[in-house]
Design a protein around this motif. Structure first.
Motif, PDB file in Angstrom:
ATOM      1  N   ALA A 157      13.639  -2.200   9.402  1.00 62.57           N
ATOM      2  CA  ALA A 157      13.317  -1.339   8.240  1.00 62.57           C
ATOM      3  C   ALA A 157      11.967  -1.786   7.673  1.00 62.57           C
ATOM      4  N   ARG A 158      11.456  -1.032   6.664  1.00 65.97           N
ATOM      5  CA  ARG A 158      10.177  -1.481   6.095  1.00 65.97           C
ATOM      6  C   ARG A 158      10.146  -1.330   4.574  1.00 65.97           C
ATOM      7  N   LEU A 159       9.307  -2.191   3.974  1.00 65.86           N
ATOM      8  CA  LEU A 159       9.166  -2.201   2.512  1.00 65.86           C
ATOM      9  C   LEU A 159       8.061  -1.257   2.095  1.00 65.86           C
ATOM     10  N   ARG A 160       8.289  -0.511   1.027  1.00 69.41           N
ATOM     11  CA  ARG A 160       7.221   0.284   0.401  1.00 69.41           C
ATOM     12  C   ARG A 160       7.044  -0.284  -1.008  1.00 69.41           C
ATOM     13  N   VAL A 161       5.796  -0.475  -1.418  1.00 70.03           N
ATOM     14  CA  VAL A 161       5.547  -1.201  -2.671  1.00 70.03           C
ATOM     15  C   VAL A 161       4.866  -0.303  -3.697  1.00 70.03           C
ATOM     16  N   ILE A 162       5.473  -0.180  -4.868  1.00 66.71           N
ATOM     17  CA  ILE A 162       4.907   0.658  -5.934  1.00 66.71           C
ATOM     18  C   ILE A 162       3.726  -0.100  -6.551  1.00 66.71           C
ATOM     19  N   PRO A 163       2.544   0.526  -6.627  1.00 64.55           N
ATOM     20  CA  PRO A 163       1.414  -0.167  -7.277  1.00 64.55           C
ATOM     21  C   PRO A 163       1.573  -0.213  -8.790  1.00 64.55           C
ATOM     22  N   ILE A 164       0.836  -1.139  -9.409  1.00 63.29           N
ATOM     23  CA  ILE A 164       0.840  -1.213 -10.881  1.00 63.29           C
ATOM     24  C   ILE A 164      -0.600  -1.055 -11.384  1.00 63.29           C
TER      25      ILE A 164
END
Ligand code: C6P
Length: 424
Positions: A157-164
């Motif tokens: 699986a893979r991680l998706r990262v929300i920007p800040i």
């Protein structure tokens, strides 16, 4: 038995129950605050790392070991029944404190870290496959990054990262763009430990649910500061640590919706989590025991129940007002130093103040403050991606709790002045 259980409930004799919110009365409940370090009165501003314990929590743990210690769910003798009752009463206390629907949804674990690892191991094993995606944010504690990376390595699986943004706030439009039919879970902090940001979790959960995606909230830094209502939030999992909310170390809670927990395989195998064992086939216990293999931290759970009672009796509205005034007061004071940059300036913030001082490494600042009796945390706060986002190696972090005072903020400011002078 009820009388026994009542023994662990905080009576209205809590000092803070004098008229209104009286911080000096609250302080009297915390023996550790009344000491000197390096010959100076202790100013404890490292509450996000761990909070101090009121006397009622210390007394409950001591009483349990002095009078009632026994293993739970196992013996027919009186002490074992007594310990079982107290442990289950603590579970009910947690359930009420966070307004869960059922005791079955309250799993005692070691802390937030274990709660998240439980979900990644168990939910992950059942529901996450190659090509699936898990959404987290840039501001996560390592405890809410690494378990998902391990799962991704195992499953593909893979991680998706929300920007800040530059204030340290989640960019909601970017969050929404990350969803696809591959998204299987969102896991985000309710409150950031290094920035103090209170995330708009209600909207985030609504959006995720609109896409049929469950949400885990890391509540480690939320429960000491705000009333958490699980049913209002409608999150699917919630993780918290006892020691951050004036309870003992080594105990925490995973809340999970019953229908989800029911569908998840056990996390660890051992005593108490089984219904029957043969070499051919083992069947598992019902919730919540299915996820509580082995002898749990019984005294810890009892202490946590008492701690939650204590906070509630202090009153969340008063705590919020008090901490907001401390945060505003400290923020204003720090803004008057041209050498200081505050990292984390979200419009919704809990009582965490991270900053860097021009030309001074945070570890030096922390050491000099310590010599003045002031305990703050310095470093990356287990959020290295946050440090990378703000292009700093580390910060100095002052974090406030219900027992801190404006006088202590003044001492912090004086301490920082000394740091700056020394480096000039
Ligand atoms: N943050 C701090 O100084 P444990 O260690 O399991 O009780 O909690 C881990 C954890 C998870 N999420 C958040 C948002 C946290 O703040 C923490 C613990 C401490 O900020 C120790 S690193």
């Amino acid at each position: 038995m009820q009388a026994f259980v009542d023994n662990y409930i905080v009576k209205d004799s809590v000092s803070s129950q004098t008229r209104g919110y009286d911080v000096m009365s609250v302080r009297r409940d915390f023996p550790v605050l009344h000491q000197e370090v390096h010959g100076k009165p202790l100013v404890y501003l490292d509450n996000a790392a761990t909070s101090q314990k009121p006397q009622v929590v210390i007394d409950a743990i001591r009483k349990y070991y002095e009078r009632e210690n026994a293993n739970i769910h196992r013996g027919v003798h009186l002490l074992s029944e007594t310990a079982t009752q107290a442990y289950e009463a603590a579970r009910r206390r947690v359930k009420e404190a966070i307004n869960a629907k059922s005791n079955k949804e309250i799993i005692f674990v070691r802390g937030t870290t274990e709660a998240i690892n439980l979900v990644s191991a168990s939910y992950g094993r059942e529901f996450i496959k190659e090509g699936d995606e898990i959404i987290i944010s840039t501001m996560e504690h390592h405890s809410n990054i690494v378990p998902w990376q391990i799962l991704c390595e195992m499953t593909g699986a893979r991680l998706r990262v929300i920007p800040i943004n530059d204030q340290g706030e989640i960019i909601l439009e970017e969050y929404e763009k990350l969803f696809s039919d591959r998204t299987k879970l969102v896991s985000v902090a309710h409150v950031s430990n290094s920035l103090g940001t209170i995330n708009p979790v209600k909207e985030m959960i609504e959006h995720a649910h609109g896409q049929g995606v469950p949400v885990l909230l890391d509540g480690a830094q939320a429960v000491p500061h705000k009333k958490v209502d699980i049913q209002k939030l409608d999150c699917d999992f919630y993780a918290l640590s006892g020691h951050k909310v004036f309870g003992p170390t080594g105990v925490g809670v995973l809340y999970g919706k019953e229908e989800l927990l029911d569908r998840m395989p056990p996390y660890q195998g051992g005593g108490d989590m089984i219904e029957s064992v043969t070499f051919e086939k083992t069947t598992y216990n019902e919730l919540p025991c299915k996820f509580e293999a082995g002898t749990p931290n019984i005294a810890g759970a009892i202490g946590l129940g008492v701690a939650l009672d204590y906070v509630q009796k202090c009153g969340y509205d008063d705590i919020i007002r008090h901490e907001e005034s401390l945060l505003n007061y400290a923020t204003e004071a720090l803004l008057s130093f041209p050498e200081i940059e505050i990292i984390g300036t979200a419009s919704q913030k809990a009582a965490v103040l991270s900053f860097v001082i021009d030309g001074v490494h945070p570890h030096d600042a922390g050491t000099i403050l310590d010599r003045q009796g002031i305990a703050v945390r310095t470093g990356h706060h287990c959020t290295q991606p946050v440090m990378a986002r703000f292009n700093v190696p580390a910060t100095t972090r002052a974090s406030f709790a219900l027992y801190n005072t404006k006088e202590e903020v003044d001492k912090l400011v004086e301490g920082i002045q000394n740091v700056i002078q020394m480096f000039n």
